[in-house]
Design a protein around this motif. Structure first.
Motif, mmCIF file in Angstrom:
data_model
loop_
_atom_site.group_PDB
_atom_site.id
_atom_site.type_symbol
_atom_site.label_atom_id
_atom_site.label_comp_id
_atom_site.label_asym_id
_atom_site.label_seq_id
_atom_site.Cartn_x
_atom_site.Cartn_y
_atom_site.Cartn_z
ATOM 1 N N MET A 49 46.274 53.951 42.892
ATOM 2 C CA MET A 49 46.175 52.640 43.619
ATOM 3 C C MET A 49 44.769 52.062 43.240
ATOM 4 O O MET A 49 43.612 52.675 43.101
ATOM 5 C CB MET A 49 45.854 53.077 45.084
ATOM 6 C CG MET A 49 45.563 51.805 45.989
ATOM 7 S SD MET A 49 45.658 51.938 47.717
ATOM 8 C CE MET A 49 47.048 51.251 48.422
ATOM 9 N N ALA A 50 44.709 50.701 42.870
ATOM 10 C CA ALA A 50 43.634 49.920 42.410
ATOM 11 C C ALA A 50 42.989 49.390 43.395
ATOM 12 O O ALA A 50 43.600 48.812 44.288
ATOM 13 C CB ALA A 50 44.123 48.753 41.459
ATOM 14 N N THR A 51 41.485 49.283 43.422
ATOM 15 C CA THR A 51 40.707 48.098 44.380
ATOM 16 C C THR A 51 40.687 46.894 44.029
ATOM 17 O O THR A 51 40.869 46.654 42.814
ATOM 18 C CB THR A 51 39.488 48.998 44.429
ATOM 19 O OG1 THR A 51 39.271 50.451 44.647
ATOM 20 C CG2 THR A 51 38.412 48.397 45.221
ATOM 21 N N GLN A 52 41.138 46.023 44.810
ATOM 22 C CA GLN A 52 41.152 44.770 44.958
ATOM 23 C C GLN A 52 39.778 44.231 45.389
ATOM 24 O O GLN A 52 39.188 44.606 46.283
ATOM 25 C CB GLN A 52 42.207 44.031 45.491
ATOM 26 C CG GLN A 52 43.493 44.687 44.777
ATOM 27 C CD GLN A 52 44.713 43.921 45.553
ATOM 28 O OE1 GLN A 52 44.626 43.107 46.684
ATOM 29 N NE2 GLN A 52 45.884 43.739 44.586
ATOM 30 N N VAL A 53 39.261 42.962 44.858
ATOM 31 C CA VAL A 53 38.229 42.492 45.240
ATOM 32 C C VAL A 53 38.566 41.156 45.808
ATOM 33 O O VAL A 53 39.232 40.340 45.234
ATOM 34 C CB VAL A 53 37.139 42.256 43.992
ATOM 35 C CG1 VAL A 53 35.764 41.307 44.767
ATOM 36 C CG2 VAL A 53 36.527 43.498 43.699
ATOM 37 N N LEU A 54 38.096 40.957 47.083
ATOM 38 C CA LEU A 54 38.621 39.478 47.719
ATOM 39 C C LEU A 54 37.537 38.446 47.349
ATOM 40 O O LEU A 54 36.312 38.707 47.237
ATOM 41 C CB LEU A 54 38.471 39.429 49.297
ATOM 42 C CG LEU A 54 39.293 40.681 49.791
ATOM 43 C CD1 LEU A 54 39.240 40.909 51.317
ATOM 44 C CD2 LEU A 54 40.997 40.252 49.606
#
Length: 86
Positions: A1-6
C-alpha cells in the motif's frame, strides 16, 4: 500500500483576511489597574465602549484604536483640562 499526500487546501472561510490568530482588529481603552490583573489571572476587562474581553496583547504605536473608546476618552480629557470654573 502506497502513502498518498493530499494537496494543500486553504480552509479559511471566504472573505476572511486573517489566519485565525487572536490579534485584535482594534485596541480598546481600559482602566490601567485592570490590565495587569487580566493579563495575569485571565479575567475579563470592560472597555470604555462596553466591550468585554481578556487582555492578551498590548498595543504598539500606530495600532488601530476603537473609535467609540477614543471618543469617550477624549471627552474625559477635555473635562480634566479646563482648569476649574471661573
Amino acid at each position: 500500500m502506497a502513502t498518498q499526500v493530499l494537496p494543500d487546501v486553504d480552509t479559511r472561510p471566504e472573505g476572511t483576511e486573517t489566519s485565525g490568530d487572536d490579534t485584535p482588529k482594534l485596541f480598546h481603552y481600559v482602566k490601567k489597574a485592570k490590565i495587569a490583573e487580566s493579563a495575569v489571572l485571565g479575567s475579563h476587562v470592560v472597555a470604555l465602549c462596553g466591550a468585554t474581553f481578556p487582555v492578551t496583547r498590548s498595543p504598539k504605536p500606530g495600532s488601530p484604536v476603537c473609535p467609540e473608546c477614543k471618543e469617550i476618552y477624549d471627552t474625559f480629557r477635555k473635562d480634566d483640562g479646563d482648569g476649574g470654573g471661573d
